[in-house]
Motif scaffolding. Structure first.
Motif, PDB file in Angstrom:
ATOM      1  N   ASN A 176      89.357  74.295  11.662  1.00 48.82           N
ATOM      2  CA  ASN A 176      89.233  75.315  12.707  1.00 48.82           C
ATOM      3  C   ASN A 176      90.629  75.717  13.181  1.00 48.82           C
ATOM      4  O   ASN A 176      91.077  75.355  14.264  1.00 48.82           O
ATOM      5  CB  ASN A 176      88.391  74.782  13.873  1.00 48.82           C
ATOM      6  CG  ASN A 176      87.879  75.903  14.752  1.00 48.82           C
ATOM      7  OD1 ASN A 176      88.307  77.043  14.625  1.00 48.82           O
ATOM      8  ND2 ASN A 176      86.967  75.574  15.647  1.00 48.82           N
ATOM      9  N   GLN A 181      89.674  80.999  11.072  1.00 51.22           N
ATOM     10  CA  GLN A 181      88.921  81.753  12.073  1.00 51.22           C
ATOM     11  C   GLN A 181      88.839  83.238  11.740  1.00 51.22           C
ATOM     12  O   GLN A 181      87.946  83.938  12.202  1.00 51.22           O
ATOM     13  CB  GLN A 181      89.555  81.566  13.450  1.00 51.22           C
ATOM     14  CG  GLN A 181      89.394  80.161  14.019  1.00 51.22           C
ATOM     15  CD  GLN A 181      90.250  79.922  15.245  1.00 51.22           C
ATOM     16  OE1 GLN A 181      91.012  80.795  15.667  1.00 51.22           O
ATOM     17  NE2 GLN A 181      90.149  78.731  15.809  1.00 51.22           N
ATOM     18  N   LEU A 206      83.004  78.937  11.543  1.00 45.61           N
ATOM     19  CA  LEU A 206      84.173  78.804  12.418  1.00 45.61           C
ATOM     20  C   LEU A 206      84.788  80.159  12.762  1.00 45.61           C
ATOM     21  O   LEU A 206      85.825  80.210  13.425  1.00 45.61           O
ATOM     22  CB  LEU A 206      85.232  77.919  11.748  1.00 45.61           C
ATOM     23  CG  LEU A 206      84.785  76.517  11.341  1.00 45.61           C
ATOM     24  CD1 LEU A 206      85.943  75.745  10.722  1.00 45.61           C
ATOM     25  CD2 LEU A 206      84.215  75.751  12.530  1.00 45.61           C
TER      26      LEU A 206
END
Length: 255
Positions: A176, A181, A206
């Motif tokens: 993450n 992302q 994520l």
């Protein structure tokens, strides 16, 4: 003396066994394929060829002695090149899985072929673990899943969004971080020696929408407000001057 003789006899047998070691090569095929096997090259002209599957005769030829002959289930779908010894079998079936060997010029070659049937890979599915993986997780694992019991050696590839395929393992860990992302979807690919198949893209658990930089917003807002503060009096002066000029013109016209 008997013990000594037995020892030397055993040594001779072991030496004979190791002097002719077989080099086994595994070759894979899909049902319906054409299989081609090549013997090891020989220095002299070929005058005799014998191919076997297991202990059974597949094909044989001896110059001026035995015409090129094919046996049992290989009749009608097999070709042997008598100049090179190359064997070609068409329309392979599951029953053709066996160990194949060749004899050239009355010499059994050490190279043998283990022929193994494989199936096309299935369409894989990307699975996420743990199931509760979301944008607050530190990391997650993606698995390229599918039943490959009869698919032979399988290679795995991964793709982010519409990017390039990168070879990797069956599982891929995603962290993450800022890079992950920004990825919206992940896809995986299975590939073996006879086929390949891609999964449907899966949403990145994520993924986070990129929000504007608040500091930049404040800076821009301040710049706009300062510009308005400077331009507003100027604009008002221009309007007032224009209005006065128009009124003066109208007065002169009526007088």
């Amino acid at each position: 003396m008997e013990t000594s003789a037995g020892f030397w006899l055993l040594a001779v047998l072991l030496l004979a066994a190791t002097s002719f070691s077989q080099d086994q090569t595994v070759k894979y095929f899909k049902v319906g394929d054409t299989l081609q096997l090549s013997p090891q090259p020989v220095s002299e002209q070929i005058y005799n060829v014998v191919w076997k599957y297991g202990k059974n005769l597949l094909a044989e030829w001896a110059k001026d002695q035995i015409p090129l002959t094919y046996y049992s289930k290989f009749k009608g779908r097999t070709t042997v090149n008598t100049d090179t010894g190359v064997l070609e079998i068409r329309d392979m079936t599951a029953a053709d899985t066996r160990l194949y060997s060749v004899e050239i010029n009355n010499q059994v070659q050490s190279q043998v072929y283990q022929i193994v049937e494989i199936e096309a890979v299935p369409q894989p599915e990307v699975k996420v673990t743990p199931l509760l993986c979301n944008s607050t997780s530190e990391s997650c694992k993606l698995v390229c899943d599918g039943v490959i019991n009869k698919a032979g050696p399988v290679e795995y590839f991964w793709k982010k969004d519409e990017g390039e395929w990168d070879q990797s393992g069956k599982e891929m860990e995603i962290l993450n971080d800022g890079e992950t992302q920004r990825v919206k979807t992940f896809s995986c690919r299975m590939k073996n020696l006879v086929s390949e198949s891609d999964s449907e893209p899966i949403d990145n658990p994520l993924y986070q929408e990129k929000t504007p930089d608040c500091g930049l917003c404040v800076t821009l807002s301040g710049a706009v407000m300062r510009s308005l503060a400077i331009l507003t009096p100027c604009w008002a002066a221009v309007c007032l001057w224009t209005k006065r000029k128009t009124l003066r013109k109208c007065t002169n016209t009526h007088s």
